[in-house]
Design a protein around this motif. Structure first.
Motif, PDB file in Angstrom:
ATOM      1  N   SER A 262       0.865  -1.190   0.000  1.00  0.00           N
ATOM      2  CA  SER A 262       0.000   0.000   0.000  1.00  0.00           C
ATOM      3  C   SER A 262       0.894   1.230   0.000  1.00  0.00           C
ATOM      4  O   SER A 262       2.104   1.134   0.288  1.00  0.00           O
ATOM      5  CB  SER A 262      -0.909   0.028   1.233  1.00  0.00           C
ATOM      6  OG  SER A 262      -0.174   0.416   2.371  1.00  0.00           O
ATOM      7  N   GLY A 263       0.290   2.372  -0.290  1.00  0.00           N
ATOM      8  CA  GLY A 263       1.045   3.615  -0.264  1.00  0.00           C
ATOM      9  C   GLY A 263       1.530   3.914   1.144  1.00  0.00           C
ATOM     10  O   GLY A 263       2.636   4.404   1.343  1.00  0.00           O
ATOM     11  N   TYR A 264       0.685   3.616   2.098  1.00  0.00           N
ATOM     12  CA  TYR A 264       1.061   3.861   3.497  1.00  0.00           C
ATOM     13  C   TYR A 264       2.301   3.030   3.860  1.00  0.00           C
ATOM     14  O   TYR A 264       3.288   3.537   4.387  1.00  0.00           O
ATOM     15  CB  TYR A 264      -0.117   3.521   4.424  1.00  0.00           C
ATOM     16  CG  TYR A 264       0.165   3.912   5.847  1.00  0.00           C
ATOM     17  CD1 TYR A 264      -0.132   5.187   6.305  1.00  0.00           C
ATOM     18  CD2 TYR A 264       0.781   3.022   6.720  1.00  0.00           C
ATOM     19  CE1 TYR A 264       0.167   5.565   7.603  1.00  0.00           C
ATOM     20  CE2 TYR A 264       1.093   3.393   8.011  1.00  0.00           C
ATOM     21  CZ  TYR A 264       0.778   4.653   8.457  1.00  0.00           C
ATOM     22  OH  TYR A 264       1.084   5.030   9.736  1.00  0.00           O
TER      23      TYR A 264
ATOM     24  N   ASN B 184       5.537   4.399   2.051  1.00  0.00           N
ATOM     25  CA  ASN B 184       6.172   5.597   2.626  1.00  0.00           C
ATOM     26  C   ASN B 184       6.809   5.313   3.979  1.00  0.00           C
ATOM     27  O   ASN B 184       7.938   5.725   4.245  1.00  0.00           O
ATOM     28  CB  ASN B 184       5.140   6.725   2.746  1.00  0.00           C
ATOM     29  CG  ASN B 184       4.948   7.419   1.413  1.00  0.00           C
ATOM     30  OD1 ASN B 184       5.791   7.324   0.521  1.00  0.00           O
ATOM     31  ND2 ASN B 184       3.837   8.109   1.253  1.00  0.00           N
TER      32      ASN B 184
ATOM     33  N   HIS C 240       1.627  14.080   3.560  1.00  0.00           N
ATOM     34  CA  HIS C 240       0.656  13.057   3.972  1.00  0.00           C
ATOM     35  C   HIS C 240       1.124  12.331   5.246  1.00  0.00           C
ATOM     36  O   HIS C 240       2.331  12.176   5.476  1.00  0.00           O
ATOM     37  CB  HIS C 240       0.506  12.048   2.825  1.00  0.00           C
ATOM     38  CG  HIS C 240      -0.591  11.068   3.028  1.00  0.00           C
ATOM     39  ND1 HIS C 240      -0.377   9.800   3.506  1.00  0.00           N
ATOM     40  CD2 HIS C 240      -1.922  11.181   2.823  1.00  0.00           C
ATOM     41  CE1 HIS C 240      -1.535   9.153   3.579  1.00  0.00           C
ATOM     42  NE2 HIS C 240      -2.489   9.964   3.157  1.00  0.00           N
TER      43      HIS C 240
ATOM     44  N   SER D 214       1.359   9.317   6.016  1.00  0.00           N
ATOM     45  CA  SER D 214       2.258   8.173   5.809  1.00  0.00           C
ATOM     46  C   SER D 214       3.711   8.631   5.671  1.00  0.00           C
ATOM     47  O   SER D 214       4.637   7.925   6.080  1.00  0.00           O
ATOM     48  CB  SER D 214       1.836   7.376   4.579  1.00  0.00           C
ATOM     49  OG  SER D 214       1.766   8.217   3.437  1.00  0.00           O
TER      50      SER D 214
ATOM     51  N   GLU E 159       5.201  16.038  -2.226  1.00  0.00           N
ATOM     52  CA  GLU E 159       4.214  15.308  -3.039  1.00  0.00           C
ATOM     53  C   GLU E 159       4.122  16.049  -4.369  1.00  0.00           C
ATOM     54  O   GLU E 159       4.326  17.268  -4.396  1.00  0.00           O
ATOM     55  CB  GLU E 159       2.849  15.310  -2.338  1.00  0.00           C
ATOM     56  CG  GLU E 159       2.856  14.470  -1.082  1.00  0.00           C
ATOM     57  CD  GLU E 159       1.593  14.632  -0.225  1.00  0.00           C
ATOM     58  OE1 GLU E 159       0.508  14.863  -0.779  1.00  0.00           O
ATOM     59  OE2 GLU E 159       1.708  14.504   1.004  1.00  0.00           O
TER      60      GLU E 159
ATOM     61  N   SER F   5      -2.503  16.005  -1.451  1.00  0.00           N
ATOM     62  CA  SER F   5      -3.779  15.302  -1.324  1.00  0.00           C
ATOM     63  C   SER F   5      -4.909  16.178  -0.804  1.00  0.00           C
ATOM     64  O   SER F   5      -6.064  15.963  -1.144  1.00  0.00           O
ATOM     65  CB  SER F   5      -3.616  14.077  -0.426  1.00  0.00           C
ATOM     66  OG  SER F   5      -3.150  14.446   0.840  1.00  0.00           O
TER      67      SER F   5
ATOM     68  N   ASP G  77       6.245  11.874  -3.781  1.00  0.00           N
ATOM     69  CA  ASP G  77       5.078  10.993  -3.690  1.00  0.00           C
ATOM     70  C   ASP G  77       4.102  11.410  -4.794  1.00  0.00           C
ATOM     71  O   ASP G  77       3.558  12.513  -4.767  1.00  0.00           O
ATOM     72  CB  ASP G  77       4.463  11.167  -2.288  1.00  0.00           C
ATOM     73  CG  ASP G  77       3.199  10.330  -2.076  1.00  0.00           C
ATOM     74  OD1 ASP G  77       2.496  10.058  -3.067  1.00  0.00           O
ATOM     75  OD2 ASP G  77       2.906   9.993  -0.918  1.00  0.00           O
TER      76      ASP G  77
ATOM     77  N   ALA H 203       1.242   9.874  -5.536  1.00  0.00           N
ATOM     78  CA  ALA H 203      -0.017   9.146  -5.320  1.00  0.00           C
ATOM     79  C   ALA H 203      -1.167   9.728  -6.144  1.00  0.00           C
ATOM     80  O   ALA H 203      -1.931   8.995  -6.773  1.00  0.00           O
ATOM     81  CB  ALA H 203      -0.381   9.143  -3.839  1.00  0.00           C
ATOM     82  N   HIS H 204      -1.291  11.052  -6.135  1.00  0.00           N
ATOM     83  CA  HIS H 204      -2.443  11.673  -6.798  1.00  0.00           C
ATOM     84  C   HIS H 204      -2.126  12.170  -8.206  1.00  0.00           C
ATOM     85  O   HIS H 204      -2.983  12.769  -8.852  1.00  0.00           O
ATOM     86  CB  HIS H 204      -2.985  12.819  -5.936  1.00  0.00           C
ATOM     87  CG  HIS H 204      -3.498  12.318  -4.621  1.00  0.00           C
ATOM     88  ND1 HIS H 204      -4.767  11.810  -4.456  1.00  0.00           N
ATOM     89  CD2 HIS H 204      -2.880  12.201  -3.414  1.00  0.00           C
ATOM     90  CE1 HIS H 204      -4.921  11.418  -3.204  1.00  0.00           C
ATOM     91  NE2 HIS H 204      -3.799  11.639  -2.551  1.00  0.00           N
TER      92      HIS H 204
ATOM     93  N   MET I  48       7.840   7.673  -5.683  1.00  0.00           N
ATOM     94  CA  MET I  48       6.857   6.743  -5.125  1.00  0.00           C
ATOM     95  C   MET I  48       5.478   7.113  -5.674  1.00  0.00           C
ATOM     96  O   MET I  48       5.210   8.275  -6.005  1.00  0.00           O
ATOM     97  CB  MET I  48       6.904   6.863  -3.593  1.00  0.00           C
ATOM     98  CG  MET I  48       5.853   6.107  -2.847  1.00  0.00           C
ATOM     99  SD  MET I  48       4.405   7.165  -2.649  1.00  0.00           S
ATOM    100  CE  MET I  48       3.260   6.032  -1.882  1.00  0.00           C
TER     101      MET I  48
ATOM    102  N   THR J 182       1.050   5.387  -6.093  1.00  0.00           N
ATOM    103  CA  THR J 182       0.148   4.302  -5.682  1.00  0.00           C
ATOM    104  C   THR J 182      -0.686   3.784  -6.855  1.00  0.00           C
ATOM    105  O   THR J 182      -0.878   4.478  -7.847  1.00  0.00           O
ATOM    106  CB  THR J 182      -0.835   4.770  -4.583  1.00  0.00           C
ATOM    107  OG1 THR J 182      -1.648   5.803  -5.120  1.00  0.00           O
ATOM    108  CG2 THR J 182      -0.119   5.270  -3.363  1.00  0.00           C
TER     109      THR J 182
ATOM    110  N   SER K  95      -3.668   2.719  -5.880  1.00  0.00           N
ATOM    111  CA  SER K  95      -4.964   2.738  -5.190  1.00  0.00           C
ATOM    112  C   SER K  95      -5.848   3.908  -5.596  1.00  0.00           C
ATOM    113  O   SER K  95      -6.973   4.012  -5.131  1.00  0.00           O
ATOM    114  CB  SER K  95      -4.708   2.788  -3.677  1.00  0.00           C
ATOM    115  OG  SER K  95      -3.843   3.865  -3.365  1.00  0.00           O
ATOM    116  N   LYS K  96      -5.346   4.780  -6.464  1.00  0.00           N
ATOM    117  CA  LYS K  96      -6.145   5.962  -6.810  1.00  0.00           C
ATOM    118  C   LYS K  96      -6.532   5.907  -8.289  1.00  0.00           C
ATOM    119  O   LYS K  96      -7.405   5.131  -8.642  1.00  0.00           O
ATOM    120  CB  LYS K  96      -5.385   7.200  -6.370  1.00  0.00           C
ATOM    121  CG  LYS K  96      -5.004   7.039  -4.868  1.00  0.00           C
ATOM    122  CD  LYS K  96      -4.571   8.237  -4.181  1.00  0.00           C
ATOM    123  CE  LYS K  96      -3.987   7.938  -2.811  1.00  0.00           C
ATOM    124  NZ  LYS K  96      -4.833   7.243  -1.861  1.00  0.00           N
TER     125      LYS K  96
HETATM  126  C1  LIG Z   1      -0.090  11.488  -0.793  1.00  0.00           C
HETATM  127  C2  LIG Z   1      -0.468  10.124  -0.352  1.00  0.00           C
HETATM  128  N1  LIG Z   1       0.505   9.212  -0.143  1.00  0.00           N
HETATM  129  C3  LIG Z   1       0.207   7.964   0.260  1.00  0.00           C
HETATM  130  C4  LIG Z   1      -1.078   7.560   0.481  1.00  0.00           C
HETATM  131  C5  LIG Z   1      -1.368   6.169   0.956  1.00  0.00           C
HETATM  132  O1  LIG Z   1      -1.742   5.362  -0.097  1.00  0.00           O
HETATM  133  P1  LIG Z   1      -2.607   4.033   0.126  1.00  0.00           P
HETATM  134  O2  LIG Z   1      -4.022   4.461   0.228  1.00  0.00           O
HETATM  135  O3  LIG Z   1      -2.320   3.204  -1.073  1.00  0.00           O
HETATM  136  O4  LIG Z   1      -2.127   3.410   1.390  1.00  0.00           O
HETATM  137  C6  LIG Z   1      -2.118   8.453   0.256  1.00  0.00           C
HETATM  138  C7  LIG Z   1      -3.522   8.001   0.475  1.00  0.00           C
HETATM  139  O5  LIG Z   1      -4.422   8.711   0.739  1.00  0.00           O
HETATM  140  C8  LIG Z   1      -1.817   9.765  -0.150  1.00  0.00           C
HETATM  141  O6  LIG Z   1      -2.778  10.670  -0.337  1.00  0.00           O
END
Ligand SMILES: Cc1ncc(COP(=O)(O)O)c(C=O)c1O
Length: 380
Positions: free
Chosen positions: A104-106, A109, A130, A132, A174, A178, A203, A205-206, A232, A234, A236-237
């Motif tokens: 997972s992203g969490y 990180n 974030h 994480s 980032e 987020s 990061d 992620a978004h 890094m 994800t 998951s988005k």
């Molecule tokens: C900037 C950022 N990094 C990491 C994560 C964590 O990702 P994941 O939901 O895959 O654990 C999020 C999730 O909201 C995020 O917004």
């Protein structure tokens, strides 16, 4: 137990108590909660891929071939060929030498930052990082400094003052924030990292799947792959899957496989997820119209809200409308929910005091027609 009850009472009194709200159905940007249907403005399914028939097809095939679970961690027998195909694919997608997949992203990180950095090192992170990232920094044991959001002068002066006392130094940001939906001055951050002999971790992620010619992210859009040490992001988005990646050097991947506790001590994700992540990367490449339309819709919505006098932040598909006061933010969210919009109030401690907001997370399925009506409904 008394302490827990007291905590809950205080949270409730201050309007800050969080509760869970089970969703019973989801399709094309709509959800059902408590038997009522809403247009969903809180999901990260930015490209609307979560219901894509190709993903369902691939999930079925992977399930038939591998069963439901990976059955072990990667360093045991959970390391599937699929993981390696995915990692090679990510490295190409992100234009880096190698990649490593995380659950997972969490976990990515927390694990990456705390494995790479430690006592005697220092980390400079954006104030809006974030949770994480913050947890990874705390776990690392490195000395850390938080610079004002996207503020190069503040970072530069911290680097001048503090960098010299430490061994290694890392800058973290980032590429799309987020909660604010904005982006950092990445090129200038790279200049600072070079001037002060640091490494840089971003990061995405978004940003993954949304920005850049191939949907690789902001780093791709700005052509900075070579200059960024750790990228890094994800699944998951926008990629409507699960898990996360780090794109970096071969040596860093090898090091993390040997040291990163969140990578080593966790069962690998189900093969279905890995197979779907591979298909999502294909879809991002083959269906660029999704990101083009999403960003056009986001522009339309942001401009429309600004024209109505709202304070709107960001330059992405995440559109925060700053209300400020907690109670007023809650009331506005409630009013919109009554009208059939699933939009959630974001309050401290997730955002700073006085900056409570409605956070609209747009997806490909939010047409201009829906958004135009929403602007009218927010105004009233
Ligand atoms: C900037 C950022 N990094 C990491 C994560 C964590 O990702 P994941 O939901 O895959 O654990 C999020 C999730 O909201 C995020 O917004």
């Amino acid at each position: 137990m008394a302490e827990i009850e007291e905590f809950l009472k205080i949270r409730e009194r201050e309007g800050l108590l969080r509760t869970l709200k089970p969703v019973s159905w989801r399709d094309k940007g709509r959800i059902r909660v408590n038997k009522k249907e809403y247009i969903d403005f809180s999901s990260n399914d930015y490209l609307g891929l979560s219901g894509h028939p190709k993903l369902a097809e691939e999930a079925k095939k992977a399930m038939e071939k591998f069963g439901t679970a990976a059955c072990a961690s990667r360093l045991m027998s959970g390391d599937l060929e699929l993981h390696h195909r995915l990692e090679e694919r990510i490295a190409r997608f992100k234009n880096k030498e190698a990649a490593l997949f995380f659950n997972s992203g969490y976990q990515a990180n927390v694990g990456i930052i705390s494995s790479l950095y430690g006592k005697g090192d220092c980390i400079f992170l954006d104030r809006l990082s974030h949770a994480s990232i913050i947890d990874g920094v705390l776990l690392s044991g490195a000395k850390f400094f938080r610079f004002k959001h996207n503020n190069l002068e503040d970072l530069d002066s911290l680097l001048k003052k503090e960098r010299g006392r430490f061994n290694k130094a890392l800058i973290i940001t980032e590429t799309i924030f987020s909660m604010d939906g904005d982006r950092p001055p990445l090129r200038e951050l790279v200049r600072l990292k070079e001037r002060h002999n640091c490494e840089i971790f971003v990061d995405e992620a978004h940003a993954t799947g949304i920005f850049g010619k191939n949907g690789g992210g902001v780093v791709e859009e700005e052509g900075l792959e070579e200059k960024i040490d750790f990228i890094m992001g994800t699944f998951s988005k926008a990629l409507a899957g699960f898990g996360a990646y780090l794109a970096t050097s071969k040596k860093a991947v090898e090091y993390l496989v040997n040291t990163c506790r969140s990578f080593i001590y966790s069962t690998a994700l189900p093969p279905v997820i890995i197979a779907c992540n591979l298909v999502s990367l294909d879809l991002v490449e083959k269906e660029p119209y999704r990101r083009d339309e999403l960003l056009e819709q986001a522009r339309y919505f942001r401009d429309g809200l600004k024209a109505e006098g709202f304070e709107v932040r960001g330059q992405s598909q995440i559109i925060p409308v700053i209300i400020g006061d907690n109670a007023k933010t809650l009331d506005t969210a409630k009013r919109l929910q009554e009208k059939g919009y699933w939009v959630l109030p974001i309050r401290p401690p997730t955002v700073p005091e006085g900056e409570s907001r409605l956070r609209f997370s747009l997806t490909f399925h939010h047409s201009k027609e829906i958004l135009g009506k929403l602007i009218d409904d927010i105004r009233i």
